[in-house]
Write a protein that holds these residues in place. Structure first.
Motif, mmCIF file in Angstrom:
data_model
loop_
_atom_site.group_PDB
_atom_site.id
_atom_site.type_symbol
_atom_site.label_atom_id
_atom_site.label_comp_id
_atom_site.label_asym_id
_atom_site.label_seq_id
_atom_site.Cartn_x
_atom_site.Cartn_y
_atom_site.Cartn_z
ATOM 1 N N TYR A 182 0.755 -1.409 0.087
ATOM 2 C CA TYR A 182 0.084 0.015 0.032
ATOM 3 C C TYR A 182 0.833 1.236 0.023
ATOM 4 O O TYR A 182 1.979 1.349 -0.462
ATOM 5 N N PHE A 183 0.246 2.369 0.383
ATOM 6 C CA PHE A 183 1.155 3.537 0.461
ATOM 7 C C PHE A 183 2.262 3.319 1.479
ATOM 8 O O PHE A 183 2.008 2.922 2.481
ATOM 9 N N ASP A 184 3.266 4.092 1.012
ATOM 10 C CA ASP A 184 4.522 4.054 1.713
ATOM 11 C C ASP A 184 4.251 5.072 3.117
ATOM 12 O O ASP A 184 4.153 6.301 2.575
ATOM 13 N N GLU A 185 4.324 4.470 4.343
ATOM 14 C CA GLU A 185 3.905 5.331 5.324
ATOM 15 C C GLU A 185 4.793 6.492 5.958
ATOM 16 O O GLU A 185 4.805 7.048 6.906
ATOM 17 N N ASN A 186 6.081 6.253 5.429
ATOM 18 C CA ASN A 186 7.327 6.938 5.746
ATOM 19 C C ASN A 186 7.020 8.325 4.757
ATOM 20 O O ASN A 186 7.704 9.561 5.059
ATOM 21 N N ILE A 187 5.915 8.696 4.002
ATOM 22 C CA ILE A 187 5.471 9.869 3.415
ATOM 23 C C ILE A 187 4.284 10.376 3.803
ATOM 24 O O ILE A 187 3.326 9.669 3.905
ATOM 25 N N PHE A 188 4.449 11.507 4.631
ATOM 26 C CA PHE A 188 3.154 12.192 5.380
ATOM 27 C C PHE A 188 2.292 12.602 4.294
ATOM 28 O O PHE A 188 1.179 12.260 4.488
ATOM 29 N N MET A 189 2.776 13.112 3.364
ATOM 30 C CA MET A 189 1.855 13.662 2.168
ATOM 31 C C MET A 189 2.824 14.099 1.148
ATOM 32 O O MET A 189 3.840 14.693 1.361
ATOM 33 N N TYR A 190 2.239 14.019 -0.179
ATOM 34 C CA TYR A 190 3.122 14.549 -1.396
ATOM 35 C C TYR A 190 3.939 13.456 -1.937
ATOM 36 O O TYR A 190 4.676 12.940 -1.228
ATOM 37 N N LEU A 191 3.917 12.960 -3.104
ATOM 38 C CA LEU A 191 4.556 12.121 -3.779
ATOM 39 C C LEU A 191 4.362 10.769 -3.229
ATOM 40 O O LEU A 191 5.178 9.779 -3.865
ATOM 41 N N GLU A 192 3.257 10.427 -2.481
ATOM 42 C CA GLU A 192 2.989 9.090 -2.328
ATOM 43 C C GLU A 192 2.305 8.421 -3.527
ATOM 44 O O GLU A 192 2.226 7.312 -3.637
ATOM 45 N N ASP A 193 1.482 9.403 -4.353
ATOM 46 C CA ASP A 193 0.950 8.987 -5.421
ATOM 47 C C ASP A 193 1.899 8.578 -6.482
ATOM 48 O O ASP A 193 1.833 7.485 -6.928
ATOM 49 N N ALA A 194 3.182 9.392 -6.689
ATOM 50 C CA ALA A 194 4.162 9.006 -7.431
ATOM 51 C C ALA A 194 4.845 7.599 -7.054
ATOM 52 O O ALA A 194 5.199 6.735 -8.005
ATOM 53 N N ASP A 195 5.213 7.327 -5.725
ATOM 54 C CA ASP A 195 5.468 6.208 -5.308
ATOM 55 C C ASP A 195 4.949 4.977 -5.621
ATOM 56 O O ASP A 195 5.541 3.874 -6.070
ATOM 57 N N ILE A 196 3.510 5.021 -5.275
ATOM 58 C CA ILE A 196 2.608 3.857 -5.237
ATOM 59 C C ILE A 196 2.512 3.395 -6.946
ATOM 60 O O ILE A 196 2.488 2.317 -7.519
ATOM 61 N N THR A 197 2.555 4.721 -7.674
ATOM 62 C CA THR A 197 2.174 4.451 -9.223
ATOM 63 C C THR A 197 3.544 3.829 -9.704
ATOM 64 O O THR A 197 3.555 2.799 -10.504
#
Length: 261
Positions: free
Chosen positions: A195-210
């Motif tokens: 799932y989403f990388d929880e080390n990213i609070f907000m921003y670029l979590e969408d880039a990471d998961i894509t």
């Protein structure tokens, strides 16, 4: 389309406008498919809870004034969601017609190689938001955030390239960086990649998961249906959010690799 198809969805709130939230709720539950929406409210108070009273398709969870961030809250929703064929990640500032999700699901049903899909995204006035992007670049992130709009003409060709405007936004395309405002996943592939990388609070979590999805499955922009997105651009208005954005970018580049231009 088979009636047996099941969909879960997650929505994360933080002091959002109640009219906007109500609009995305209605857009989701009025879709003529079996959708269960899980809402995680990171707000300092549960005032938005009243919006969900007596809506059986929605499970509301107040996070006790604990703002855990975008990705972690969506992960929490995923842990509370029923198992489903597809999972939809939503922003609270979007709305859409009832045909959008069925058409996207139909495309996914006929293209098993696709793990993530996103429709065309428009401003409320109908103008296109150019939210498909190539692999993140340091200069692109810096320019979009810190170079004044009045000077963007100096780097227009570069920004147009980064935002994939050359594809015309009128054809199905594979995209490495899709916006987190509306992401429709094939759930079994999402479970597989994480799932989403929880080390990213907000921003670029969408880039990471894509990017992680694109390593194994297709990540697709589908322009034949659209949603509307108000796009608050919070980091452009808040120093704290700008700092969070910068820290997220550093983490992202350390994880995936630095590209300047």
């Amino acid at each position: 389309m088979e009636a047996a198809i099941s969909i879960s969805a997650s929505l994360v709130l933080y002091k959002n406008d109640s009219d906007m939230v109500n609009r995305v709720i209605m857009s989701t539950i009025n879709t003529p498919l079996d959708i269960k929406l899980c809402v995680i409210d990171n707000s300092p108070d549960p005032n938005l809870k009243t919006l969900f009273t007596n809506i059986e398709q929605v499970d509301y969870h107040y996070n006790d004034a604990n703002n855990i961030g975008f990705g972690k809250a969506h992960n929490l929703a995923l842990s509370k969601c029923r198992m489903a064929d597809y999972h939809l990640v939503l922003n609270p500032d979007i709305y859409f017609d009832k045909n959008v999700i069925p058409e996207l699901i139909n495309y996914l049903e006929n293209h098993q190689e696709v793990g993530l899909i996103q429709p065309k995204i428009l401003f409320p006035n109908g103008e296109i938001q150019y939210l498909c992007k190539r692999y993140p670049r340091m200069f692109a992130l810096f320019a979009r955030r810190f170079i004044p709009q009045s000077l963007h003409f100096l780097i227009k060709a570069y920004l147009d390239w980064y935002e994939m405007r050359d594809m015309g936004y009128d054809q199905v395309a594979d995209v490495l960086y899709l916006s987190g405002c509306f992401m429709l996943f094939r759930r079994k592939y999402l479970d597989e990649i994480g799932y989403f990388d929880e080390n990213i609070f907000m921003y670029l979590e969408d880039a990471d998961i894509t990017l992680r999805m694109a390593e194994k499955y297709k990540t697709v922009f589908y322009p034949h249906v659209h949603i509307f997105h108000h796009w608050a651009r919070g980091s452009y208005k808040s120093i704290n959010l700008a700092i969070i954005n910068i820290l997220s970018a550093i983490y992202f580049f350390n994880k995936h690799g630095w590209k300047i231009f």
